[in-house]
Write a protein that holds these residues in place. Structure first.
Motif, PDB file in Angstrom:
ATOM      1  N   ARG A  34      -4.472  -1.526  -5.735  1.00  0.00           N
ATOM      2  CA  ARG A  34      -5.209  -0.857  -6.793  1.00  0.00           C
ATOM      3  C   ARG A  34      -5.628   0.547  -6.360  1.00  0.00           C
ATOM      4  O   ARG A  34      -5.489   1.517  -7.100  1.00  0.00           O
ATOM      5  CB  ARG A  34      -6.447  -1.692  -7.167  1.00  0.00           C
ATOM      6  N   GLN A  35      -6.119   0.708  -5.111  1.00  0.00           N
ATOM      7  CA  GLN A  35      -6.474   2.044  -4.629  1.00  0.00           C
ATOM      8  C   GLN A  35      -5.263   2.957  -4.639  1.00  0.00           C
ATOM      9  O   GLN A  35      -5.344   4.123  -5.011  1.00  0.00           O
ATOM     10  CB  GLN A  35      -7.046   1.962  -3.210  1.00  0.00           C
ATOM     11  N   GLY A  36      -4.114   2.397  -4.219  1.00  0.00           N
ATOM     12  CA  GLY A  36      -2.909   3.209  -4.208  1.00  0.00           C
ATOM     13  C   GLY A  36      -2.505   3.634  -5.617  1.00  0.00           C
ATOM     14  O   GLY A  36      -2.127   4.767  -5.857  1.00  0.00           O
ATOM     15  N   ALA A  95       1.909   7.416  -6.291  1.00  0.00           N
ATOM     16  CA  ALA A  95       0.791   6.544  -5.956  1.00  0.00           C
ATOM     17  C   ALA A  95       0.982   5.921  -4.585  1.00  0.00           C
ATOM     18  O   ALA A  95       2.100   5.722  -4.130  1.00  0.00           O
ATOM     19  CB  ALA A  95       0.661   5.440  -7.012  1.00  0.00           C
ATOM     20  N   GLY A  96      -0.132   5.605  -3.929  1.00  0.00           N
ATOM     21  CA  GLY A  96      -0.076   4.969  -2.628  1.00  0.00           C
ATOM     22  C   GLY A  96       0.017   5.970  -1.495  1.00  0.00           C
ATOM     23  O   GLY A  96      -0.092   7.175  -1.679  1.00  0.00           O
ATOM     24  N   VAL A 156       0.788  -1.238   0.000  1.00  0.00           N
ATOM     25  CA  VAL A 156       0.000   0.000   0.000  1.00  0.00           C
ATOM     26  C   VAL A 156       0.814   1.279   0.000  1.00  0.00           C
ATOM     27  O   VAL A 156       0.260   2.351  -0.235  1.00  0.00           O
ATOM     28  CB  VAL A 156      -0.979   0.036   1.201  1.00  0.00           C
ATOM     29  N   ASP A 157       2.123   1.217   0.256  1.00  0.00           N
ATOM     30  CA  ASP A 157       2.847   2.474   0.451  1.00  0.00           C
ATOM     31  C   ASP A 157       3.126   3.202  -0.857  1.00  0.00           C
ATOM     32  O   ASP A 157       2.943   4.407  -0.951  1.00  0.00           O
ATOM     33  CB  ASP A 157       4.157   2.247   1.203  1.00  0.00           C
ATOM     34  N   GLY A 158       3.594   2.498  -1.853  1.00  0.00           N
ATOM     35  CA  GLY A 158       3.831   3.133  -3.143  1.00  0.00           C
ATOM     36  C   GLY A 158       4.952   4.150  -3.100  1.00  0.00           C
ATOM     37  O   GLY A 158       5.904   4.035  -2.346  1.00  0.00           O
ATOM     38  N   THR A 160       3.034  12.733   1.327  1.00  0.00           N
ATOM     39  CA  THR A 160       2.397  11.549   1.894  1.00  0.00           C
ATOM     40  C   THR A 160       0.891  11.774   1.828  1.00  0.00           C
ATOM     41  O   THR A 160       0.423  12.914   1.875  1.00  0.00           O
ATOM     42  CB  THR A 160       2.845  11.338   3.349  1.00  0.00           C
ATOM     43  N   ARG A 161       0.125  10.682   1.746  1.00  0.00           N
ATOM     44  CA  ARG A 161      -1.326  10.786   1.655  1.00  0.00           C
ATOM     45  C   ARG A 161      -1.993  10.188   2.889  1.00  0.00           C
ATOM     46  O   ARG A 161      -1.474   9.266   3.507  1.00  0.00           O
ATOM     47  CB  ARG A 161      -1.832  10.097   0.390  1.00  0.00           C
TER      48      ARG A 161
END
Length: 522
Positions: free
Chosen positions: A517-519, A50-51, A44-46, A153-154
Motif C-alpha cells: 500500500r505504501q508503494g 509506484a514502489g 514492495v518494489d513496484g 528508484t526511490r
C-alpha cells in the motif's frame, strides 16, 4: 511462499553472514531464501510509478534454478563457497548471459549480452543466485538514479526521496530487504554516496582490485565495481569473493586481495588503540554542508577517540578542485566510450523521419538523439569539447595535472595517518526532482567521494546515524592508501560496532517497514 518460514523467521532481515551460517547449519535452504527475497521484491518494489523500483529485471526462474543447484551442492557436502546459496542483486551495468543489460538506457533496451562479466562469472561460480538487475542512472551518469530511462528508484527510508546514484537501485534493494547483497560500481562515489543516503554499507575497492571486464565503461580510469551490503563483514565477504587479478582486464592489478574478512572481524571488536585518523580539513564543513550530517560525523569521531584512536586534522588542499577536474576527465572518457553506440553494430537503431535513403551519419544522429537522455548528451558534448583541437591542453590536460596533485595530497596525508575520514555526502537524501534542473547542484553532492576515484584509493561508507533535521541516514567515509583495502574494513567495522553499541541496534534494522500500500501511494 512468504519471506517468513514455518520457523517464524523473516529471512530477508538477516545479514548475508547470518544467512550463510543458517544454510550451513541446515536451518534453511537456498530455495527458501531466494523465494523469500523474490516475495519481498514482489511486495514492495513496484515499477516506475509506484514502489521502490530498485529492479529493472527480476529473474525469478533463473534465481530459483541456481538456488536448487546450491541446495544440491550443500546436500552433497560440497558448497562452492561460504556464501553459496545467498541471493544477490547486480547493477545493470554488468553484462549477464541470458539477462538483459540496459545500463538504464533506451540505447540498450532489450540487449542480452553473449557473455558474463568477470564479477558475475565469479558470483555464479561461488553459487550465489542472481535475483536480477538493478536500476541506475543512464550509463552510470548521475547522483540520484533519476536519470534512468526507465524511471527513478526511490529511497526506502522515504519514498519521496532519491536513493543516491548512479547505483541507487543496488543500494535501495539492500536497504528495502529485497536482497542481502548487491553489486554496484563507483566512478565518482556511485557506491558510497547511495550507501550514505540509504543507510547501507558501500565499498569502492582500490582501482584495479576488482575486474572491470564486462562492466560497460563510463570512464575507464575511474570505474570500479564493489559490494553493497548491510554490514561491513558482509562487504568483506563479498569483496574477497569478487576481487583478484583478471587477465581479461588490462587495468587489473596483480596483487592478491588482502585478508578483508579478518580485518572486518578485528575491527568489530571496537579496539582501535594506536590508530591514527586524519580528518580532511577541506571536507569538514562549510557552505552546503547539512548540520545534521556534521553532527553525526563528529559523534563517530568521538566514538573512535574513546576507543583509543588519535584524531588529527589533515589538509589536502587540492581536493577543492576535485569536482572541476572530475567533470572534465569523466566526460572526456565517456565521450570516447559512448562513440561505439553508432546504430551500426548493436543497440537502438532509429531511421530519420522523411528520409527515403538516409546516410549512415543520419541514422547515427537520429539513433543517438532518441537513445540517449539529457544527462548523457550533456556529458558527451562537454567531453567532446574538452578533447577538441585547441582545447585539449587547456581543459583535459589541466584536469589530469590536478588529478596528479590530488594524488600527491593523499600520499602526503597518508605519511601522517593510517586512514582519512570525512562525511560521505554533504547532505542526506534530497527530494525527487529537487535538483534535476540544476546539474551543478547535483554534481556538488559528490564532493567528498570523487577524490578517491581520481587517486585510485579504496574507500568505504558506513552508516553514522540519522540527521536531526529529517531523520534520514548519514554516511561516514573512511579512505586508505592504494592496496590497503583491509584498513577501510578494519576502521569501518570499528565505527559500525562502536555506534551500534551506543545506539543499541543496527541502523539498517530501524528502516521503515514498506508495504504494498505504501508503494502504491508513492
Amino acid at each position: 511462499m512468504s519471506s517468513t518460514s514455518t520457523t517464524g523467521t523473516d529471512w530477508t532481515r538477516r545479514s548475508a553472514a547470518e544467512l550463510a551460517d543458517a544454510l550451513a547449519a541446515g536451518e534453511v535452504t537456498s530455495v527458501e531464501l531466494t523465494q523469500a527475497h523474490l516475495d519481498r521484491i514482489a511486495a514492495v518494489d513496484g515499477d516506475a510509478d509506484a514502489g521502490v523500483h530498485a529492479f529493472l529485471h527480476v529473474d525469478a526462474e533463473g534465481a530459483l534454478e541456481q538456488a536448487r543447484a546450491s541446495d544440491a551442492r550443500r546436500a552433497a557436502g560440497e558448497p562452492a563457497s561460504y556464501l553459496d546459496g545467498v541471493p544477490i542483486a547486480v547493477k545493470d551495468v554488468m553484462t549477464t548471459t541470458g539477462l538483459p543489460t540496459t545500463c538504464g538506457s533506451k540505447m540498450l533496451e532489450g540487449w542480452v549480452p553473449p557473455y558474463d562479466s568477470t564479477v558475475v562469472a565469479k558470483l555464479k561460480a561461488a553459487g550465489l543466485p542472481i535475483l536480477g538487475k538493478t536500476n541506475m542512472d543512464e550509463f552510470a551518469m548521475g547522483s540520484s538514479t533519476e536519470h534512468s530511462a526507465y524511471g527513478p528508484t526511490r529511497n526506502p527510508w522515504d519514498l519521496t526521496r532519491i536513493p543516491g546514484g548512479s547505483g541507487g537501485g543496488s543500494a535501495a534493494a539492500v536497504a528495502a530487504f529485497e536482497a542481502p547483497l548487491a553489486i554496484g560500481t563507483d566512478t565518482g562515489g556511485s557506491i558510497r554516496q547511495p550507501g550514505a543516503v540509504t543507510g547501507t554499507v558501500g565499498v569502492k575497492p582500490t582501482y584495479g582490485g576488482v575486474s572491470r571486464h564486462g562492466l560497460v565503461a563510463l570512464a575507464n580510469s575511474l570505474d570500479q565495481a564493489g559490494p553493497v551490503t548491510r554490514t561491513v563483514l558482509d562487504s568483506a565477504l563479498l569483496h574477497e569473493l569478487i576481487g583478484g587479478h583478471d587477465p581479461l582486464d588490462s587495468t587489473s592489478i596483480s596483487e592478491a586481495v588482502p585478508a578483508l574478512v579478518d580485518a572486518a572481524r578485528q575491527g568489530a571488536s571496537g579496539d582501535v588503540s594506536g590508530l591514527r585518523v586524519g580528518v580532511i580539513t577541506e571536507l569538514r564543513g562549510g557552505e552546503g554542508w547539512q548540520p545534521g550530517v556534521l553532527a553525526r560525523f563528529d559523534e563517530a569521531l568521538e566514538a573512535l577517540v574513546a576507543a583509543g584512536a588519535e584524531v588529527v586534522e589533515v589538509s589536502c588542499p587540492n581536493i577543492v578542485h576535485a569536482i572541476a577536474a572530475y567533470y572534465l576527465i569523466l566526460p572526456a572518457e565517456c565521450s570516447s566510450n559512448l562513440a561505439k553506440f553508432d546504430a551500426m553494430r548493436y543497440g537502438l537503431r532509429v531511421l530519420p523521419e522523411g528520409v527515403e535513403s538516409p546516410s549512415a551519419e543520419a541514422v547515427m544522429r537520429a539513433s543517438r538523439d532518441a537513445g540517449f537522455g539529457d544527462e548523457v548528451k550533456r556529458r558527451i558534448i562537454l567531453g567532446t569539447y574538452a578533447l577538441s583541437s585547441g582545447y585539449y591542453d587547456a581543459y583535459y590536460g589541466q584536469a589530469q595535472k590536478l588529478r596528479t596533485l590530488i594524488s600527491r595530497d593523499f600520499t602526503a596525508a597518508f605519511e601522517q595517518v593510517d586512514v582519512l575520514v570525512s562525511p560521505t555526502a554533504p547532505t542526506t537524501a534530497f527530494a525527487l526532482g529537487e535538483k534535476l534542473d540544476d546539474p551543478l547542484a547535483m554534481y556538488a553532492g559528490d564532493l567528498a567521494t570523487i577524490p578517491a576515484n581520481l587517486a585510485g584509493i579504496p574507500g568505504i561508507s558506513v552508516p553514522a546515524g540519522l540527521a536531526d533535521e529529517d531523520g534520514l541516514p548519514v554516511g561516514f567515509q573512511v579512505l586508505a592508501p592504494a592496496l590497503a583495502d583491509d584498513r577501510v574494513y578494519r576502521v569501518g567495522a570499528a565505527v559500525e560496532a562502536l555506534l551500534e553499541k551506543k545506539w543499541g541496534h543496527a541502523l539498517w534494522a530501524q528502516a521503515p517497514e514498506l508495504t504494498t500500500r505504501q508503494g502504491a501511494d508513492a
